[in-house]
Design an enzyme around this catalytic site. Sequence first.
Site, PDB file in Angstrom:
ATOM      1  N   ASP A   1       4.394  -6.302  14.215  1.00 23.18           N
ATOM      2  CA  ASP A   1       5.059  -5.579  13.119  1.00 23.18           C
ATOM      3  C   ASP A   1       6.338  -4.849  13.562  1.00 23.18           C
ATOM      4  O   ASP A   1       7.208  -4.568  12.741  1.00 23.18           O
ATOM      5  CB  ASP A   1       4.104  -4.529  12.533  1.00 23.18           C
ATOM      6  CG  ASP A   1       3.218  -5.078  11.421  1.00 23.18           C
ATOM      7  OD1 ASP A   1       3.538  -6.137  10.863  1.00 23.18           O
ATOM      8  OD2 ASP A   1       2.217  -4.427  11.104  1.00 23.18           O
TER       9      ASP A   1
ATOM     10  N   HIS B   1       7.722  -9.565  10.224  1.00 20.30           N
ATOM     11  CA  HIS B   1       8.289  -9.446   8.872  1.00 20.30           C
ATOM     12  C   HIS B   1       9.821  -9.480   8.962  1.00 20.30           C
ATOM     13  O   HIS B   1      10.408  -8.860   9.848  1.00 20.30           O
ATOM     14  CB  HIS B   1       7.917  -8.107   8.221  1.00 20.30           C
ATOM     15  CG  HIS B   1       6.459  -7.927   7.972  1.00 20.30           C
ATOM     16  ND1 HIS B   1       5.773  -8.604   6.986  1.00 20.30           N
ATOM     17  CD2 HIS B   1       5.545  -7.122   8.563  1.00 20.30           C
ATOM     18  CE1 HIS B   1       4.495  -8.213   6.994  1.00 20.30           C
ATOM     19  NE2 HIS B   1       4.333  -7.333   7.934  1.00 20.30           N
TER      20      HIS B   1
ATOM     21  N   HIS C   1       1.242  -0.868  14.810  1.00 17.43           N
ATOM     22  CA  HIS C   1       0.745   0.380  14.274  1.00 17.43           C
ATOM     23  C   HIS C   1      -0.775   0.379  14.102  1.00 17.43           C
ATOM     24  O   HIS C   1      -1.320   1.281  13.459  1.00 17.43           O
ATOM     25  CB  HIS C   1       1.436   0.673  12.935  1.00 17.43           C
ATOM     26  CG  HIS C   1       1.070  -0.310  11.854  1.00 17.43           C
ATOM     27  ND1 HIS C   1       0.596   0.088  10.641  1.00 17.43           N
ATOM     28  CD2 HIS C   1       1.037  -1.666  11.814  1.00 17.43           C
ATOM     29  CE1 HIS C   1       0.326  -0.962   9.898  1.00 17.43           C
ATOM     30  NE2 HIS C   1       0.586  -2.038  10.583  1.00 17.43           N
TER      31      HIS C   1
ATOM     32  N   ASP D   1      -2.275  -9.133   6.350  1.00 20.76           N
ATOM     33  CA  ASP D   1      -1.040  -9.863   6.027  1.00 20.76           C
ATOM     34  C   ASP D   1      -0.678 -10.861   7.126  1.00 20.76           C
ATOM     35  O   ASP D   1       0.139 -11.761   6.903  1.00 20.76           O
ATOM     36  CB  ASP D   1       0.140  -8.919   5.720  1.00 20.76           C
ATOM     37  CG  ASP D   1       0.356  -7.830   6.741  1.00 20.76           C
ATOM     38  OD1 ASP D   1      -0.615  -7.404   7.377  1.00 20.76           O
ATOM     39  OD2 ASP D   1       1.504  -7.388   6.904  1.00 20.76           O
TER      40      ASP D   1
ATOM     41  N   TYR E   1      11.450   0.677   6.827  1.00 21.34           N
ATOM     42  CA  TYR E   1      10.242   0.161   7.477  1.00 21.34           C
ATOM     43  C   TYR E   1       9.772   1.127   8.569  1.00 21.34           C
ATOM     44  O   TYR E   1       8.602   1.488   8.649  1.00 21.34           O
ATOM     45  CB  TYR E   1      10.591  -1.205   8.058  1.00 21.34           C
ATOM     46  CG  TYR E   1       9.476  -2.019   8.626  1.00 21.34           C
ATOM     47  CD1 TYR E   1       8.850  -2.994   7.864  1.00 21.34           C
ATOM     48  CD2 TYR E   1       9.071  -1.853   9.944  1.00 21.34           C
ATOM     49  CE1 TYR E   1       7.839  -3.780   8.401  1.00 21.34           C
ATOM     50  CE2 TYR E   1       8.067  -2.627  10.489  1.00 21.34           C
ATOM     51  CZ  TYR E   1       7.462  -3.594   9.706  1.00 21.34           C
ATOM     52  OH  TYR E   1       6.460  -4.384  10.250  1.00 21.34           O
TER      53      TYR E   1
ATOM     54  N   GLU F   1      -4.046  -7.088  11.036  1.00 27.09           N
ATOM     55  CA  GLU F   1      -3.951  -6.658   9.633  1.00 27.09           C
ATOM     56  C   GLU F   1      -3.867  -7.909   8.741  1.00 27.09           C
ATOM     57  O   GLU F   1      -3.223  -8.908   9.094  1.00 27.09           O
ATOM     58  CB  GLU F   1      -2.741  -5.726   9.413  1.00 27.09           C
ATOM     59  CG  GLU F   1      -2.835  -5.051   8.053  1.00 27.09           C
ATOM     60  CD  GLU F   1      -1.899  -3.856   7.848  1.00 27.09           C
ATOM     61  OE1 GLU F   1      -1.038  -3.579   8.702  1.00 27.09           O
ATOM     62  OE2 GLU F   1      -2.038  -3.203   6.795  1.00 27.09           O
TER      63      GLU F   1
ATOM     64  N   HIS G   1       0.805  -1.234   0.000  1.00 22.29           N
ATOM     65  CA  HIS G   1       0.000   0.000   0.000  1.00 22.29           C
ATOM     66  C   HIS G   1       0.836   1.281   0.000  1.00 22.29           C
ATOM     67  O   HIS G   1       0.825   2.077   0.934  1.00 22.29           O
ATOM     68  CB  HIS G   1      -1.080   0.033   1.085  1.00 22.29           C
ATOM     69  CG  HIS G   1      -0.771  -0.709   2.366  1.00 22.29           C
ATOM     70  ND1 HIS G   1       0.208  -0.339   3.229  1.00 22.29           N
ATOM     71  CD2 HIS G   1      -1.357  -1.792   2.907  1.00 22.29           C
ATOM     72  CE1 HIS G   1       0.214  -1.156   4.253  1.00 22.29           C
ATOM     73  NE2 HIS G   1      -0.713  -2.044   4.083  1.00 22.29           N
TER      74      HIS G   1
ATOM     75  N   HIS H   1      -1.723  -9.283  15.944  1.00 21.52           N
ATOM     76  CA  HIS H   1      -2.049  -8.169  15.032  1.00 21.52           C
ATOM     77  C   HIS H   1      -2.988  -8.702  13.943  1.00 21.52           C
ATOM     78  O   HIS H   1      -2.722  -9.745  13.353  1.00 21.52           O
ATOM     79  CB  HIS H   1      -0.736  -7.655  14.421  1.00 21.52           C
ATOM     80  CG  HIS H   1      -0.883  -6.505  13.492  1.00 21.52           C
ATOM     81  ND1 HIS H   1      -1.901  -5.580  13.577  1.00 21.52           N
ATOM     82  CD2 HIS H   1      -0.122  -6.101  12.434  1.00 21.52           C
ATOM     83  CE1 HIS H   1      -1.753  -4.681  12.625  1.00 21.52           C
ATOM     84  NE2 HIS H   1      -0.702  -4.966  11.907  1.00 21.52           N
TER      85      HIS H   1
HETATM   86 FE1  FEO Z   1       0.418  -4.153  10.076  1.00 23.66          FE
HETATM   87 FE2  FEO Z   1       2.418  -6.467   8.744  1.00 23.66          FE
HETATM   88  O1  FEO Z   1       0.805  -5.705   9.168  1.00 23.66           O
END
Ligand code: FEO
Length: 397
Positions: free
Chosen positions: A164, A225, A145, A82, A192, A80, A24, A78
Site C-alpha cells: 500500500d 494502488h 499499514h 482489496d 492517501y 487486506e 471505509h 498485504h
Molecule cells: Fe491496506 Fe489497499 O489495502
Amino acid sequence: MKPVEIERNVYWVGALDWNVRDFHGYTTNKGTTYNAYLVVDEKIALFDTVKEPFKSDLIQKIGQVVGSRQVDYIIVNHVEPDHSSSLPAIMEIIKPKKILCTPMGKNKLLEHYHREDWPYEEVKHGQMISLGHKTVKFIEARMLHWPDAMFSYLVEDRLLISSDAFGQHWCTSERFDDEVDPSELMKHATKYFANILLLYSPLVKKLIGTITQLGLEINMIAPDHGLIWRGSPSKIVQAYDTWSDQKPKQKALIIYDTMWHSTEKMAYAIGQGLTEEKISVQLLDLKSNHRSDIMTEVLEAGALILGSPTLNNGMLPSMADMLHYMRGLRPQNKIGAAFGSYGWSGEAVSLINQEMEEMKIKIVDPGMKIKHFPTQKDLETCEELGRKIGNALNEKA
Ligand code: FEO
C-alpha cells in the site's frame, strides 16, 4: 485494459475500479486501482491479487502473459481484502506451488480464508529467493499499514513492489507517474498518506531508514494502488520523509459547522484575525467538505480552530464525526482553539477542548462562545482570537 510490461518480464496485471467512491470513510472521487504484478522468469511469481469483483480481470491478464505455463509462487505482500479477496478463486485456478508471505501474513490469510491446506511458506525480513535471472528480496513493512505488510524488491531491476505504501487512490488509463499531471498525482498521494499512513509516521520514518541502511537503489516503485513511480521514485520517498516529520506550516484551518450562521460569522472573523498575522487560512464548512479531504489539509496545518454550536448539550454530529476520524489518525505538532454559538447550556466549546487535549493539540486559548447571534463587539473579539492564534503560530515557527 491489457497487461502492461513495466520492466523487462515484469507485468502489471491489476484492475481498474473507476467507480468506487468510498474506501471505509475516505472518498475516492476518482476511483482507484488494485495493482498486481507478474514476474515471468524461470519461475513465475504473482505479487498480490485484486479485489474479488475484479478477479476475472486478473485471471484473464495472467493468461495473456503466461499462456499455459504455471504460476509457481503467489507472493502476498498485504492481506487486506482489496488485495487478497480474489485469492480463493485464483488458488483454485492457478494452483501455485507456494504462497510466500510474512508469518503475520500467514495468520491473516488463515483468519480471512480459513484454508489450512494452502501451501504457505513464511519469509523473513531480508530473505532472498531466486526466480532464475531475477532475485526477490523481502522487506518487512509491519504496520504499514497492517501487521502483515511487506515489500518485495526485485534486485536486478531495482524495482520496489511496495504494497500500500507510496500509493494513491486514483484510477487512470495511464500506469506511470511520468504520464500524468504531476500536481494532481501529488494531491492524490498526499490525501492517501494523510488518511491512511499518518498515524504510522514514526514507522514510515523507520522504514525509509531501513531502505537507506540496506542500500537499496530504486529505479521504480510499484505500489498496490494508483500510478507506478518510474519518472521520479525519489520524489515520493522524499515526500513520505517530509510528511512523516509532521512539521507544521504557517497554515490554519478553521473547521466548523453552523446552525443559524452565528458560528459561521465567528469563523470568518477568526479568519480575518489570522490573515492579519500573515497566516494562510482555510475555512472548511463540514457541510461542504468531506472529512477525508479536510484530513488532507490537516497534514501540513499548524493550527486547527474548531467551531460548533451547542446542540442538545453537545457539539454538532458533523464535528463529532470529524474529531473521531482525526483522533484515529493522530496528527502531531498542532496548536488549536475552539469556538461556537449557544442558546442556553453551551457545552460544545469545552467538549471540543477535551477532544483536542486528548489529541495533544496545544490549546492556545480557552475558546470563545457567544450567545445566539454575535454582536459587532463579539466579532471583534473573534478577530482578536484569530490574531492570538496567528501570533502563537508565528512564535512556534
Ligand atoms: Fe491496506 Fe489497499 O489495502
